[in-house]
Design a protein around this motif. Structure first.
Motif, PDB file in Angstrom:
ATOM      1  N   GLN A 292       0.807  -1.151  -0.076  1.00 30.06           N
ATOM      2  CA  GLN A 292       0.175   0.062  -0.090  1.00 30.06           C
ATOM      3  C   GLN A 292       0.958   1.383  -0.041  1.00 30.06           C
ATOM      4  O   GLN A 292       0.379   2.330  -0.569  1.00 30.06           O
ATOM      5  CB  GLN A 292      -1.123  -0.037   1.218  1.00 30.06           C
ATOM      6  CG  GLN A 292      -1.928   0.805   1.089  1.00 30.06           C
ATOM      7  CD  GLN A 292      -2.977   0.766   2.544  1.00 30.06           C
ATOM      8  OE1 GLN A 292      -2.552   0.258   3.317  1.00 30.06           O
ATOM      9  NE2 GLN A 292      -3.924   1.543   2.382  1.00 30.06           N
ATOM     10  N   PHE A 293       1.969   1.049   0.827  1.00 32.49           N
ATOM     11  CA  PHE A 293       2.701   2.478   0.740  1.00 32.49           C
ATOM     12  C   PHE A 293       3.457   2.925  -0.533  1.00 32.49           C
ATOM     13  O   PHE A 293       3.549   3.777  -1.227  1.00 32.49           O
ATOM     14  CB  PHE A 293       4.061   2.120   1.886  1.00 32.49           C
ATOM     15  CG  PHE A 293       4.831   3.492   2.139  1.00 32.49           C
ATOM     16  CD1 PHE A 293       4.295   4.264   3.169  1.00 32.49           C
ATOM     17  CD2 PHE A 293       5.887   3.428   1.384  1.00 32.49           C
ATOM     18  CE1 PHE A 293       4.965   5.418   3.191  1.00 32.49           C
ATOM     19  CE2 PHE A 293       6.859   4.699   1.682  1.00 32.49           C
ATOM     20  CZ  PHE A 293       6.128   5.715   2.669  1.00 32.49           C
ATOM     21  N   ARG A 294       3.793   1.574  -1.482  1.00 30.45           N
ATOM     22  CA  ARG A 294       4.467   1.638  -2.352  1.00 30.45           C
ATOM     23  C   ARG A 294       3.447   2.258  -3.578  1.00 30.45           C
ATOM     24  O   ARG A 294       3.869   3.010  -4.420  1.00 30.45           O
ATOM     25  CB  ARG A 294       4.768   0.097  -3.090  1.00 30.45           C
ATOM     26  CG  ARG A 294       5.443   0.128  -4.387  1.00 30.45           C
ATOM     27  CD  ARG A 294       6.917   0.955  -4.422  1.00 30.45           C
ATOM     28  NE  ARG A 294       7.252   1.435  -5.916  1.00 30.45           N
ATOM     29  CZ  ARG A 294       8.355   1.644  -6.105  1.00 30.45           C
ATOM     30  NH1 ARG A 294       9.381   1.822  -5.243  1.00 30.45           N
ATOM     31  NH2 ARG A 294       8.842   1.961  -7.485  1.00 30.45           N
TER      32      ARG A 294
ATOM     33  N   ARG B  13       1.265   6.866  -6.949  1.00 26.87           N
ATOM     34  CA  ARG B  13       0.520   8.103  -7.152  1.00 26.87           C
ATOM     35  C   ARG B  13       0.978   9.336  -6.698  1.00 26.87           C
ATOM     36  O   ARG B  13       0.627  10.141  -7.598  1.00 26.87           O
ATOM     37  CB  ARG B  13      -0.731   7.717  -6.081  1.00 26.87           C
ATOM     38  CG  ARG B  13      -1.711   6.891  -7.014  1.00 26.87           C
ATOM     39  CD  ARG B  13      -3.022   6.932  -6.194  1.00 26.87           C
ATOM     40  NE  ARG B  13      -3.222   5.536  -5.789  1.00 26.87           N
ATOM     41  CZ  ARG B  13      -3.364   5.250  -4.392  1.00 26.87           C
ATOM     42  NH1 ARG B  13      -3.365   5.898  -3.405  1.00 26.87           N
ATOM     43  NH2 ARG B  13      -3.203   3.862  -3.934  1.00 26.87           N
ATOM     44  N   ALA B  14       1.861   9.472  -5.602  1.00 26.94           N
ATOM     45  CA  ALA B  14       2.268  10.747  -5.334  1.00 26.94           C
ATOM     46  C   ALA B  14       3.507  11.167  -6.420  1.00 26.94           C
ATOM     47  O   ALA B  14       3.617  12.306  -6.757  1.00 26.94           O
ATOM     48  CB  ALA B  14       3.089  10.452  -4.050  1.00 26.94           C
TER      49      ALA B  14
ATOM     50  N   LYS C 283       3.205  10.627  -9.711  1.00 26.58           N
ATOM     51  CA  LYS C 283       2.779  10.928 -10.845  1.00 26.58           C
ATOM     52  C   LYS C 283       1.909  12.177 -10.802  1.00 26.58           C
ATOM     53  O   LYS C 283       1.774  12.895 -11.721  1.00 26.58           O
ATOM     54  CB  LYS C 283       1.546   9.736 -11.238  1.00 26.58           C
ATOM     55  CG  LYS C 283       2.231   8.490 -11.651  1.00 26.58           C
ATOM     56  CD  LYS C 283       1.196   7.488 -12.202  1.00 26.58           C
ATOM     57  CE  LYS C 283       1.661   6.242 -12.382  1.00 26.58           C
ATOM     58  NZ  LYS C 283       0.512   5.247 -12.663  1.00 26.58           N
ATOM     59  N   ALA C 284       1.539  12.644  -9.306  1.00 23.62           N
ATOM     60  CA  ALA C 284       1.257  13.804  -9.038  1.00 23.62           C
ATOM     61  C   ALA C 284       2.042  15.108  -9.255  1.00 23.62           C
ATOM     62  O   ALA C 284       3.065  14.805  -9.182  1.00 23.62           O
ATOM     63  CB  ALA C 284       0.435  13.890  -7.753  1.00 23.62           C
ATOM     64  N   SER C 285       1.412  16.281  -9.493  1.00 22.57           N
ATOM     65  CA  SER C 285       2.432  17.302  -9.600  1.00 22.57           C
ATOM     66  C   SER C 285       2.707  17.851  -8.337  1.00 22.57           C
ATOM     67  O   SER C 285       2.014  17.835  -7.285  1.00 22.57           O
ATOM     68  CB  SER C 285       1.598  18.492 -10.356  1.00 22.57           C
ATOM     69  OG  SER C 285       0.482  18.776  -9.507  1.00 22.57           O
ATOM     70  N   GLY C 286       3.914  18.278  -8.240  1.00 26.85           N
ATOM     71  CA  GLY C 286       4.648  18.672  -6.696  1.00 26.85           C
ATOM     72  C   GLY C 286       5.473  18.050  -6.280  1.00 26.85           C
ATOM     73  O   GLY C 286       6.025  17.040  -7.173  1.00 26.85           O
ATOM     74  N   ILE C 287       6.097  18.382  -5.350  1.00 30.57           N
ATOM     75  CA  ILE C 287       7.099  17.438  -4.736  1.00 30.57           C
ATOM     76  C   ILE C 287       6.577  16.092  -4.353  1.00 30.57           C
ATOM     77  O   ILE C 287       5.819  16.261  -3.485  1.00 30.57           O
ATOM     78  CB  ILE C 287       7.837  18.301  -3.382  1.00 30.57           C
ATOM     79  CG1 ILE C 287       8.485  19.612  -4.152  1.00 30.57           C
ATOM     80  CG2 ILE C 287       9.112  17.536  -2.947  1.00 30.57           C
ATOM     81  CD1 ILE C 287       8.920  20.620  -3.048  1.00 30.57           C
ATOM     82  N   THR C 288       7.233  14.966  -4.692  1.00 27.55           N
ATOM     83  CA  THR C 288       6.676  13.805  -4.446  1.00 27.55           C
ATOM     84  C   THR C 288       6.795  13.465  -2.808  1.00 27.55           C
ATOM     85  O   THR C 288       5.585  12.892  -2.512  1.00 27.55           O
ATOM     86  CB  THR C 288       7.734  12.471  -4.972  1.00 27.55           C
ATOM     87  OG1 THR C 288       7.879  12.838  -6.539  1.00 27.55           O
ATOM     88  CG2 THR C 288       7.121  11.325  -4.801  1.00 27.55           C
ATOM     89  N   GLY C 289       7.944  13.684  -2.098  1.00 25.49           N
ATOM     90  CA  GLY C 289       7.803  13.455  -0.780  1.00 25.49           C
ATOM     91  C   GLY C 289       6.601  14.203  -0.066  1.00 25.49           C
ATOM     92  O   GLY C 289       6.057  13.464   0.837  1.00 25.49           O
ATOM     93  N   GLU C 290       6.624  15.437  -0.357  1.00 23.33           N
ATOM     94  CA  GLU C 290       5.276  16.104   0.382  1.00 23.33           C
ATOM     95  C   GLU C 290       4.245  15.928  -0.158  1.00 23.33           C
ATOM     96  O   GLU C 290       3.231  15.832   0.834  1.00 23.33           O
ATOM     97  CB  GLU C 290       5.484  17.824   0.011  1.00 23.33           C
ATOM     98  CG  GLU C 290       6.733  18.280   0.469  1.00 23.33           C
ATOM     99  CD  GLU C 290       6.978  19.967   0.216  1.00 23.33           C
ATOM    100  OE1 GLU C 290       5.653  20.351  -0.171  1.00 23.33           O
ATOM    101  OE2 GLU C 290       7.926  20.449   0.510  1.00 23.33           O
ATOM    102  N   VAL C 291       3.820  15.298  -1.636  1.00 19.48           N
ATOM    103  CA  VAL C 291       2.477  14.826  -1.775  1.00 19.48           C
ATOM    104  C   VAL C 291       2.226  13.700  -0.930  1.00 19.48           C
ATOM    105  O   VAL C 291       1.181  13.278  -0.795  1.00 19.48           O
ATOM    106  CB  VAL C 291       2.535  14.687  -3.277  1.00 19.48           C
ATOM    107  CG1 VAL C 291       1.405  13.836  -3.694  1.00 19.48           C
ATOM    108  CG2 VAL C 291       2.508  16.020  -3.969  1.00 19.48           C
TER     109      VAL C 291
END
Length: 165
Positions: free
Chosen positions: A67-69, A74-75, A77-85
């Motif tokens: 689930q974490f993976r 998904r994070a 693929k989303a716009s923005g900084i991956t860690g923050e998303v």
């Protein structure tokens, strides 16, 4: 409903931090678990440090590896900084929102409240801990569940805090 059910104090001792909440064992034994706990090698590689942080996040939010993976993918693929998303997605889980609202003393207790159908979102009962709460959603407690000791204690603590401060 998959979740980690192993020894929680051992995980907290491995990282030297109270991952699952306050833990008396950390005060007594402030060294990693295992036969060679006191004599472990101190130097950690960059990869090891990153892996430890990922594992801390997994255990803190009560999410297993698959689930974490998926959340990380998904994070990414989303716009923005991956860690923050990724952290925003973890924080918007219903069990974490219930914990942050102070309705439960721990994330595990919050997960149980959600699973036992004591929580409503926008007027409808939701019993899925990983439900993604969106901005503007109204999270509350069912009328039948307002007499539970955990919820009454949380309400008492919040009203006392409001009066004092």
């Amino acid at each position: 409903m998959a979740r980690y059910i192993g020894p929680k104090s051992r995980i907290a001792r491995r990282f030297g931090e109270p991952i699952f909440g306050a833990d008396k064992v950390l005060a007594k034994r402030n060294f990693p678990p295992g036969q060679h706990g006191n004599n472990r090698r101190r130097k950690v590689s960059e990869y090891g440090a990153q892996l430890a942080e990922k594992q801390k996040a997994k255990y803190t939010y009560g999410v297993l590896e698959r689930q974490f993976r998926n959340m990380f993918d998904r994070a990414a693929k989303a716009s923005g900084i991956t860690g923050e998303v990724l952290l925003q997605n973890l924080e918007s889980r219903l069990d974490n929102v219930v914990y942050r609202l102070g309705l439960a003393p721990t994330r595990a207790a919050a997960r149980q409240l959600v699973n036992h159908k004591h929580i409503v979102v926008n007027g409808g009962v939701v019993n899925i801990a990983s439900y993604a709460v969106k901005a503007g959603d109204i999270v509350g407690v069912r009328e039948k569940a307002k007499s539970l000791e955990v919820i009454e204690a949380a309400w008492l603590v919040s009203t006392t805090a409001n009066i004092l401060g």
